[in-house]
Design an enzyme around this catalytic site. Structure first.
Site, mmCIF file in Angstrom:
data_model
loop_
_atom_site.group_PDB
_atom_site.id
_atom_site.type_symbol
_atom_site.label_atom_id
_atom_site.label_comp_id
_atom_site.label_asym_id
_atom_site.label_seq_id
_atom_site.Cartn_x
_atom_site.Cartn_y
_atom_site.Cartn_z
ATOM 1 N N HIS A 183 -13.828 5.933 -1.109
ATOM 2 C CA HIS A 183 -13.233 7.177 -0.627
ATOM 3 C C HIS A 183 -14.285 8.101 -0.034
ATOM 4 C CE1 HIS A 183 -9.267 6.812 -3.071
ATOM 5 N NE2 HIS A 183 -9.114 6.422 -1.836
ATOM 6 N N ARG A 285 -0.595 4.063 11.460
ATOM 7 C CA ARG A 285 -0.310 3.400 10.184
ATOM 8 C C ARG A 285 0.909 4.075 9.557
ATOM 9 N NH1 ARG A 285 -5.556 5.363 9.833
ATOM 10 N NH2 ARG A 285 -7.221 3.893 10.354
ATOM 11 N N ARG A 321 2.028 0.362 13.927
ATOM 12 C CA ARG A 321 1.954 -0.848 13.118
ATOM 13 C C ARG A 321 3.103 -0.851 12.118
ATOM 14 N NH1 ARG A 321 -3.363 -1.615 9.628
ATOM 15 N NH2 ARG A 321 -2.397 0.009 8.355
ATOM 16 N N GLU A 410 -5.465 -10.552 13.381
ATOM 17 C CA GLU A 410 -6.357 -10.345 12.237
ATOM 18 C C GLU A 410 -6.725 -11.663 11.582
ATOM 19 O OE1 GLU A 410 -4.591 -6.506 10.118
ATOM 20 O OE2 GLU A 410 -3.025 -7.869 10.810
ATOM 21 N N ASN A 433 -11.414 -5.298 11.365
ATOM 22 C CA ASN A 433 -11.777 -5.246 9.948
ATOM 23 C C ASN A 433 -11.308 -6.518 9.233
ATOM 24 O OD1 ASN A 433 -12.554 -2.703 10.687
ATOM 25 N ND2 ASN A 433 -11.042 -1.619 9.483
ATOM 26 N N ASP A 434 -10.016 -6.819 9.377
ATOM 27 C CA ASP A 434 -9.486 -8.020 8.726
ATOM 28 C C ASP A 434 -9.945 -9.290 9.412
ATOM 29 O OD1 ASP A 434 -8.118 -7.437 6.367
ATOM 30 O OD2 ASP A 434 -6.356 -6.715 7.428
ATOM 31 N N ARG A 444 -13.281 -7.353 2.477
ATOM 32 C CA ARG A 444 -13.774 -6.122 3.090
ATOM 33 C C ARG A 444 -13.718 -4.933 2.154
ATOM 34 N NH1 ARG A 444 -10.029 -2.700 5.928
ATOM 35 N NH2 ARG A 444 -7.854 -3.339 5.756
ATOM 36 N N CYS A 481 -8.259 -2.200 17.527
ATOM 37 C CA CYS A 481 -7.883 -1.062 16.681
ATOM 38 C C CYS A 481 -8.660 -1.036 15.365
ATOM 39 C CB CYS A 481 -6.384 -1.045 16.408
ATOM 40 S SG CYS A 481 -5.776 -2.466 15.474
#
Length: 555
Positions: A183, A285, A321, A410, A433-434, A444, A481
């Site tokens: 976070h 998202r 998404r 992904e 990322n994925d 990740r 993205c």
């Protein structure tokens, strides 16, 4: 001396260190002189006060911070944790000791689960400290205020503190713990705080030490030379000038358009994204509507919230998404089965397809929201692995009134079949990322393998190239993205591989816009070729940087 960590963003800062105070001392294990009911009343009051304070801070901070702090407040009121607390109070323990033990047990359980859940363990520690401080009548743990600008050094920073940092005083942030998905990292990125996390050597820094915090280089320079400081100050000045420059559409030096879009989780950050130059939304998202709920929101509620976002981007593209649940975002009403490895389980489109009524309702709400606004909705499915899944989603979206439907790339399997997938889909958007996680077999959300989570790896870049080439062959747009698009040099490489749009955290837009403007399309392709020819992430980055330095830039 250089201390290595994980840089968040592209900024740099120079300042003197002020360390965060160490946590409160562990409460004594002596038995209470009060009855369990009396201790329970004290504890109930303290838990309620802490939850209220966290919710208040969240409301003041807004954005992602609001979601994070509300999640922390929910921890303070978790019924399972409350049962454990009651059991410990029944043994005669004080409210302070029961809080310390129960939260520690919960924290250890999360750490054993690994991944995203392990990243949340630090949040539990913070809630525990706040409850104990409330019980003891002490100030809650927090950021020091020395009365002058400083670089904050901490073991890890709690969400409640990160959310409300005084950005006029905190020049930079260094933590000894935390990974790229903690976070602290998430909120630092959102607030454009210059931060380097996971710096083990930072434990030796003391108050008054002078440091350069170089997020772009993922390094902290202790006792910097005059040359180090001059170089940092020059970069700070140049970056400020880029941020203050008149906004212009994203484009290469030869005029090739590369629209720069924003990644957003809800409408709260839309206005700021537009101010920073976002030309639309590349990743909206939708999980915020579903998380923390025992059932899916109604079509009417979804329509209302989607329309709120769409109104912020009249005449512009908003790529939505579909609900991406599972793995780090479990939803009981979609899938409550225990999974050994949820990142490889029933998540994304897989879970939506198993509960098609939820998918149909979401697509219906999106179509209705588009009809009542001037924005252009593009919808995409997450976690798509096959061409058959692609056809299924695109057909259903069209059937329910959405004109433009595509897929997120992904999973390596879909990247390798991009030629066939883009015959069926209207567009593709690469979630780096994925894609990196699945290509390198590195969770990740797990700090211990964070070094593998690098989108510069040539294997990842080759998969991006497969999709880019397929997009060019079929005349279909290919967006990026994932956070890779926020890396100014990598952004140029991604365009050279065939990406037609880039979407990122709004704070990265100025840096990427400036970087693109220095290269022509042939030069971007040269940078991409240099990176592809490397044998690892570090060498790919170095090869692209060398190619960039050698390029004849069109000013």
């Amino acid at each position: 001396m250089e201390l290595r960590g994980i840089g968040i963003g592209q900024g740099v800062a120079v300042g003197t260190v002020v360390r965060m105070e160490e946590p409160l001392r562990e409460p004594a294990s002596t038995l209470s002189a009060l009855s369990p009911d009396q201790e329970g009343a004290r504890l109930d009051e303290a838990l309620a006060a802490v939850a209220a304070e966290l919710n208040s801070r969240g409301a003041a901070a807004g954005g992602d911070a609001k979601d994070v702090l509300e999640a922390q407040a929910m921890m303070a009121e978790d019924p399972t944790l409350r049962d454990d607390l009651s059991a410990r109070l029944a043994e005669g323990k004080t409210a302070e000791r029961a809080t310390h033990e129960a939260f520690a047990a919960f924290r250890d359980m999360l750490r054993e689960l690994g991944g995203y859940m392990a990243e949340r363990a630090a949040d539990l520690d913070d809630v525990s400290q706040r409850v104990v401080a409330q019980l003891q009548g002490l100030p809650a743990p927090g950021v020091p205020n020395p009365g002058h600008p400083f670089v904050l050094v901490a073991r890890d920073l709690a969400p409640a503190d990160t959310a409300l940092l005084d950005l006029g005083q905190v020049l930079g942030l260094i933590t000894t713990e935390g990974g790229p998905t903690s976070h602290t990292a998430i909120l630092a990125r959102e607030k454009s705080i210059v931060a380097v996390v996971g710096v083990a050597g930072a434990a030796d820094l003391v108050d008054g030490d002078e440091v350069v915090v170089d997020a772009a280089g993922s390094v902290v320079i202790s006792a910097p030379t005059d040359a180090d400081k001059r170089a940092a100050e020059e970069r700070i000045t140049a970056r400020a000038a880029r941020a203050a420059a008149p906004l212009a559409p994203g484009a290469l030096a030869d005029g090739t358009r590369v629209p720069l879009l924003a990644n957003l989780g809800n409408a709260d950050g839309a206005a700021q994204a537009v101010q920073l130059g976002a030309e639309g939304v590349g990743l909206f998202r939708t999980e915020f509507l579903f998380l923390g709920s025992g059932s899916a929101p109604t079509v009417q509620r979804q329509q209302r919230e989607y329309a709120r976002m769409l109104r912020e981007f009249p005449g512009k593209k908003v790529v939505v998404r579909a609900l991406d649940a599972g793995a780090d975002k479990p939803l009981a009403f979609l899938n409550d089965a225990e999974e050994e490895n949820p990142a490889l389980g029933l998540r994304g489109l897989r879970s939506l397809r198993a509960s098609e009524d939820i998918l149909r309702e979401q697509l219906t709400a999106l179509a209705r929201a588009e009809a009542e606004t001037d924005a252009e909705v593009w919808v995409m499915a997450p976690m798509v692995s096959t061409v058959e899944e692609t056809r299924y989603f695109v057909t259903l979206a069209h059937e329910l009134g959405l004109r433009t439907a595509g897929v997120m790339v992904e999973v390596p399997a879909l990247a390798l079949l991009a030629d066939k997938a883009l015959q069926a889909a209207d567009f593709a958007s690469i979630g780096t990322n994925d894609l990196t996680q699945y290509t390198l077999a590195a969770d990740r959300m797990l700090g211990s393998v964070a070094s593998f989570q690098d989108p510069w790896h040539p294997a990842v870049l080759r998969l991006v190239q497969e999709v880019g080439t397929a997009g060019q062959q079929h005349g279909k747009p290919v967006g990026i993205c994932g956070e890779a698009a926020a890396d100014p040099l990598l952004a140029v490489v991604l365009v050279g591989l065939g990406a037609t749009t880039l979407s990122m955290s709004p704070s990265a837009l100025a840096d990427v816009r400036e970087s693109l403007s220095r290269f022509t399309l042939p030069q971007a392709r040269d940078l991409a070729a240099a990176a592809l020819a490397a044998d690892g992430a570090a060498s790919a980055r170095a090869a692209a940087a060398e190619a960039a330095a050698a390029s004849t830039t069109t000013e």
